[in-house]
Design a protein around this motif. Sequence first.
Motif, mmCIF file in Angstrom:
data_model
loop_
_atom_site.group_PDB
_atom_site.id
_atom_site.type_symbol
_atom_site.label_atom_id
_atom_site.label_comp_id
_atom_site.label_asym_id
_atom_site.label_seq_id
_atom_site.Cartn_x
_atom_site.Cartn_y
_atom_site.Cartn_z
ATOM 1 N N GLY A 77 0.756 -1.210 -0.012
ATOM 2 C CA GLY A 77 -0.127 0.026 0.026
ATOM 3 C C GLY A 77 0.759 1.226 -0.053
ATOM 4 N N LEU A 78 0.523 2.252 -1.035
ATOM 5 C CA LEU A 78 1.146 3.573 -0.887
ATOM 6 C C LEU A 78 0.145 4.641 -0.723
ATOM 7 N N ALA A 79 -0.914 4.410 -0.939
ATOM 8 C CA ALA A 79 -2.094 5.576 -0.841
ATOM 9 C C ALA A 79 -3.571 4.946 -1.085
ATOM 10 N N SER A 80 -4.203 5.836 -0.382
ATOM 11 C CA SER A 80 -5.689 5.458 -0.775
ATOM 12 C C SER A 80 -6.432 6.556 -1.615
ATOM 13 N N GLY A 81 -5.629 7.289 -2.232
ATOM 14 C CA GLY A 81 -6.224 8.628 -2.855
ATOM 15 C C GLY A 81 -4.895 9.509 -2.780
ATOM 16 N N PRO A 82 -5.135 10.717 -3.360
ATOM 17 C CA PRO A 82 -4.150 11.725 -3.489
ATOM 18 C C PRO A 82 -4.259 12.189 -2.120
ATOM 19 N N ASP A 83 -3.055 12.276 -1.579
ATOM 20 C CA ASP A 83 -2.616 12.804 -0.322
ATOM 21 C C ASP A 83 -3.532 12.107 0.823
ATOM 22 N N VAL A 84 -3.690 10.790 0.641
ATOM 23 C CA VAL A 84 -4.510 9.885 1.699
ATOM 24 C C VAL A 84 -3.611 9.000 1.818
ATOM 25 N N PRO A 85 -3.343 8.574 3.139
ATOM 26 C CA PRO A 85 -2.315 7.543 3.427
ATOM 27 C C PRO A 85 -3.174 6.303 3.002
ATOM 28 N N PRO A 86 -2.191 5.323 2.944
ATOM 29 C CA PRO A 86 -2.998 4.056 2.489
ATOM 30 C C PRO A 86 -3.830 3.305 3.687
ATOM 31 N N ALA A 87 -4.874 2.562 3.252
ATOM 32 C CA ALA A 87 -5.814 1.966 4.207
ATOM 33 C C ALA A 87 -5.287 0.558 4.565
ATOM 34 N N TYR A 88 -4.338 0.147 3.698
ATOM 35 C CA TYR A 88 -3.809 -1.116 3.871
ATOM 36 C C TYR A 88 -2.373 -1.209 3.646
ATOM 37 N N LEU A 89 -1.486 -2.005 4.676
ATOM 38 C CA LEU A 89 -0.068 -2.111 4.206
ATOM 39 C C LEU A 89 0.174 -2.894 3.260
ATOM 40 N N ALA A 90 -0.404 -4.014 3.093
ATOM 41 C CA ALA A 90 -0.181 -4.927 1.975
ATOM 42 C C ALA A 90 -1.366 -5.984 1.737
ATOM 43 N N ILE A 91 -1.316 -6.230 0.463
ATOM 44 C CA ILE A 91 -2.518 -7.445 0.159
ATOM 45 C C ILE A 91 -1.812 -8.382 -0.640
ATOM 46 N N ALA A 92 -1.983 -9.729 -0.091
ATOM 47 C CA ALA A 92 -1.250 -10.729 -0.721
ATOM 48 C C ALA A 92 -2.597 -11.484 -1.626
ATOM 49 N N THR A 93 -2.430 -11.665 -2.751
ATOM 50 C CA THR A 93 -3.529 -12.658 -3.509
ATOM 51 C C THR A 93 -2.924 -13.917 -3.833
#
Length: 104
Positions: free
Chosen positions: A46-62
Amino acid sequence: MPTTLQVIYPAREDAVFDYDYYLETHLPLVQEHWGEVIEGVEVTKGLASGPDVPPAYLAIATITFPDMEALDKAMSETGGVIVDDVPNFTNVRPQILIGDLIHG
């Protein structure tokens, strides 16, 4: 139909996530125990959840399995070994989503 196991690590203020351990130790552990029955593994950091919004998730593994039976077998035989390793790289309890791969 392919079945996916998504392991979702929510971000929170006190979250710790050791990406180096995850990549160098945890994912090889997954490959060691499930490599013969999985079709693939993808991990998104996770890098961001939108412009200037911190990520809601650290990582997602599929992790993609050929079918639900393969996933059930993998989890019942060696899932505990993989789950038991989670505290070695994060203090976050992951969320799980099992689903049918309908596009990919």
